[in-house]
Design a protein around this motif. Structure first.
Motif, PDB file in Angstrom:
ATOM      1  N   ILE A   1       0.932  -1.467  -0.257  1.00 61.10           N
ATOM      2  CA  ILE A   1       0.183   0.456  -0.358  1.00 61.10           C
ATOM      3  C   ILE A   1       0.786   1.826   0.089  1.00 61.10           C
ATOM      4  O   ILE A   1       2.057   1.120   0.980  1.00 61.10           O
ATOM      5  N   PRO A   2       0.774   2.237  -1.056  1.00 63.67           N
ATOM      6  CA  PRO A   2       1.476   3.238  -0.639  1.00 63.67           C
ATOM      7  C   PRO A   2       1.282   4.093   0.277  1.00 63.67           C
ATOM      8  O   PRO A   2       0.706   4.199   1.318  1.00 63.67           O
ATOM      9  N   ARG A   3       2.877   4.230   0.917  1.00 65.16           N
ATOM     10  CA  ARG A   3       3.050   4.998   2.161  1.00 65.16           C
ATOM     11  C   ARG A   3       1.802   5.749   2.364  1.00 65.16           C
ATOM     12  O   ARG A   3       1.431   5.470   3.285  1.00 65.16           O
ATOM     13  N   ILE A   4       1.446   6.833   1.880  1.00 63.94           N
ATOM     14  CA  ILE A   4       0.861   7.787   1.738  1.00 63.94           C
ATOM     15  C   ILE A   4      -0.822   7.923   1.935  1.00 63.94           C
ATOM     16  O   ILE A   4      -1.734   8.585   2.366  1.00 63.94           O
ATOM     17  N   LEU A   5      -1.072   6.630   1.383  1.00 62.33           N
ATOM     18  CA  LEU A   5      -2.701   5.760   1.543  1.00 62.33           C
ATOM     19  C   LEU A   5      -2.697   4.943   2.856  1.00 62.33           C
ATOM     20  O   LEU A   5      -3.720   4.388   2.918  1.00 62.33           O
ATOM     21  N   ARG A   6      -1.655   4.669   3.886  1.00 59.08           N
ATOM     22  CA  ARG A   6      -1.877   3.866   4.910  1.00 59.08           C
ATOM     23  C   ARG A   6      -2.884   4.554   5.542  1.00 59.08           C
ATOM     24  O   ARG A   6      -2.909   3.210   6.744  1.00 59.08           O
ATOM     25  N   PHE A   7      -2.686   5.353   6.170  1.00 57.87           N
ATOM     26  CA  PHE A   7      -3.897   5.562   7.260  1.00 57.87           C
ATOM     27  C   PHE A   7      -4.896   5.319   6.727  1.00 57.87           C
ATOM     28  O   PHE A   7      -6.218   5.593   8.190  1.00 57.87           O
ATOM     29  N   LEU A   8      -5.606   5.079   5.274  1.00 58.09           N
ATOM     30  CA  LEU A   8      -7.283   4.959   4.927  1.00 58.09           C
ATOM     31  C   LEU A   8      -7.786   3.328   6.226  1.00 58.09           C
ATOM     32  O   LEU A   8      -6.804   2.199   5.854  1.00 58.09           O
ATOM     33  N   PRO A   9      -8.659   3.260   5.922  1.00 60.26           N
ATOM     34  CA  PRO A   9      -8.638   2.216   7.320  1.00 60.26           C
ATOM     35  C   PRO A   9      -9.404   1.165   6.354  1.00 60.26           C
ATOM     36  O   PRO A   9     -10.008   1.295   5.362  1.00 60.26           O
ATOM     37  N   GLY A  10      -9.268   0.067   6.236  1.00 57.85           N
ATOM     38  CA  GLY A  10      -9.463  -0.959   5.695  1.00 57.85           C
ATOM     39  C   GLY A  10      -8.231  -2.431   5.304  1.00 57.85           C
ATOM     40  O   GLY A  10      -8.681  -2.789   3.991  1.00 57.85           O
ATOM     41  N   ALA A  11      -6.647  -2.408   5.810  1.00 62.17           N
ATOM     42  CA  ALA A  11      -5.746  -2.722   5.371  1.00 62.17           C
ATOM     43  C   ALA A  11      -6.049  -3.942   5.028  1.00 62.17           C
ATOM     44  O   ALA A  11      -6.177  -4.449   4.835  1.00 62.17           O
ATOM     45  N   ASP A  12      -7.111  -4.040   6.090  1.00 62.36           N
ATOM     46  CA  ASP A  12      -7.247  -5.904   6.384  1.00 62.36           C
ATOM     47  C   ASP A  12      -8.673  -6.752   5.559  1.00 62.36           C
ATOM     48  O   ASP A  12      -8.468  -7.526   5.579  1.00 62.36           O
ATOM     49  N   LEU A  13      -8.906  -5.357   4.898  1.00 61.68           N
ATOM     50  CA  LEU A  13      -9.472  -5.526   3.701  1.00 61.68           C
ATOM     51  C   LEU A  13      -9.013  -6.418   2.121  1.00 61.68           C
ATOM     52  O   LEU A  13      -9.960  -6.552   0.896  1.00 61.68           O
ATOM     53  N   LEU A  14      -7.954  -5.629   2.738  1.00 57.82           N
ATOM     54  CA  LEU A  14      -6.964  -5.719   1.427  1.00 57.82           C
ATOM     55  C   LEU A  14      -5.596  -7.624   0.953  1.00 57.82           C
ATOM     56  O   LEU A  14      -5.465  -8.174   2.325  1.00 57.82           O
TER      57      LEU A  14
END
Ligand code: AMP
Ligand code: MN
Ligand code: MN
Length: 396
Positions: free
Chosen positions: A118-131
């Motif tokens: 995940i691009p570093r600047i987008l890691r604040f978005l919730p939902g990494a567990d959905l990927l």
């Protein structure tokens, strides 16, 4: 008719992430019937057709046991934000009672990059567990949805899955979209794919949540350049207001997206800007400014490719040039070229001619070989295309 997304804006330049244009009206094709009450989510003259597409999309999603989501490679805020918003919505819908009363659909969400990061600047978005990584993506999905991809090759490693999908729902706003889906929900007048994602979420009957809003808002601010570009309309602000009402913080989003960078980037920027060239006679006499960012530049400062995506936003400020171009060498030795126009030249047309895609004001393509040769090819396209951009298909 689904409720809450305000109707589309009356006009739009059809620009995209990074397209800076205070007045691109000479590039914009005003859609006939634009702004008419009509169907929610559309200022497009083909609205009735789009409505049929929406019905088919919702039917497919309601009947699916598994839903596979994919956004374009090296995702930006619009691609990943839109996809995660829909993933959150589908998960919420699965937890609530489903229309058919059947079991919740399994959700798979990915993008076709290796390594899968995940691009570093987008890691604040919730939902990494959905990927999940592309290797875990089904080879022949029953129902697949794509986000912010103008053509199937923009899905990278997931291209084959998309080509094999039984039902392929394409959500996009690129003028250069090739309609590669079985259902094509493409509106070049939309400020971001997030606008179409919001429409989809409303049509699924899922209530707006903070997590959904954060993804959609990231898409909206990314592709409107923080509400600076010409796609920014009263309607876009109303959508933003609706998203902010969930309690998300615009300052935090802006800080994460634009106000953070490693110190090494400042050193790289100094070298890259130091070699920028201004060519007043290029692009039909409207001026061209360009520079390169090599692998070596990044290696010197230990920087990943994603960090240099923002270089174009500095280079394009040069007043003397209508067109700005940055050639960014990726880890595989290809040039990932970003082009921006302030309104005179149609960089979308030039980039499409060179095998890429995008919009009239923000586009890109991939190339190999010496930078000088890539620029020669691009200059030729811009020379032919500039001043033709205001024609009937200028807004594409
Ligand atoms: P970027 O310069 O990467 O911010 O991209 C600007 C616009 O051009 C976006 O709409 C991208 O989807 C599109 N674009 C960038 N690179 C490519 C490419 N290699 N092929 C097709 N479209 C591209
Ligand atoms: Mn994008
Ligand atoms: Mn977009």
């Amino acid at each position: 008719m689904t409720a809450e997304c305000p109707p589309f804006p009356g006009q739009s330049s059809g620009s995209d992430a990074g397209a800076a244009c205070p007045d691109a009206s000479h590039l914009a094709a005003s859609p006939p019937g634009a702004g008419a009450a009509g169907v929610q989510g559309s200022a497009d003259p083909s609205a009735p057709d789009l409505e049929a597409e929406w019905s088919r999309a919702i039917k497919a999603l309601n009947g699916a046991a598994e839903i596979c989501l994919a956004c374009h490679v090296r995702p930006d805020g619009d691609a990943l934000g839109s996809m995660l918003a829909v993933a959150h919505a589908l998960r919420a819908r699965g937890l609530a009672e489903r229309p058919s009363g059947s079991a919740p659909a399994r959700i798979v969400a990915s993008f076709g990059d290796r390594p899968f990061e995940i691009p570093r600047i987008l890691r604040f978005l919730p939902g990494a567990d959905l990927l999940s990584p592309p290797d875990l993506f089904p080879e022949r999905p029953h129902v697949m949805v794509t986000f912010d991809a103008a053509s199937v090759d923009r899905l990278g490693l997931l291209e084959a899955s998309a080509s094999a999908a039984e039902e392929l729902i394409v959500l996009d706003h690129h003028a250069s979209n090739t309609s590669f889906g079985t259902v094509n929900l493409v509106n070049p007048a939309a400020a971001a794919t997030a606008v179409l994602a919001c429409d989809l979420i409303d049509r699924l009957g899922v209530e707006m949540s903070r997590d959904i809003a954060l993804g959609l808002y990231a898409g909206l601010v990314t592709d409107t350049g923080s509400f600076r570009y010409s796609t920014t309309s009263p309607w876009v602000h109303r959508l933003a207001a609706r998203l902010l009402e969930t309690g998300i913080e615009p300052g935090v989003v802006a800080h994460e997206l634009w106000d953070r960078t490693p110190f090494g980037f400042l050193e790289l920027l100094s070298a890259v800007l130091g070699r920028a060239q201004l060519e007043p006679d290029s692009a039909g006499g409207h001026g061209l400014v360009w520079t390169t960012v090599t692998r070596d530049d990044r290696a010197t400062h230990g920087l990943p490719f994603e960090v240099v995506e923002s270089v174009i936003d500095v280079v394009r400020r040069a007043d003397e040039a209508d067109v700005a171009v940055v050639l960014k060498e990726d880890d595989g030795g290809n040039w990932q070229v970003s082009a921006r126009s302030k309104g005179r030249a149609d960089v979308g047309r030039a980039c499409v001619a060179l095998g890429g895609g995008g919009h009239a004001l923000a586009a890109g393509f991939t190339a190999r070989g010496p930078a000088a040769e890539v620029m020669t090819a691009l200059r030729r396209q811009l020379q032919g295309g500039a001043d033709g951009a205001g024609g009937a298909d200028g807004g594409r």
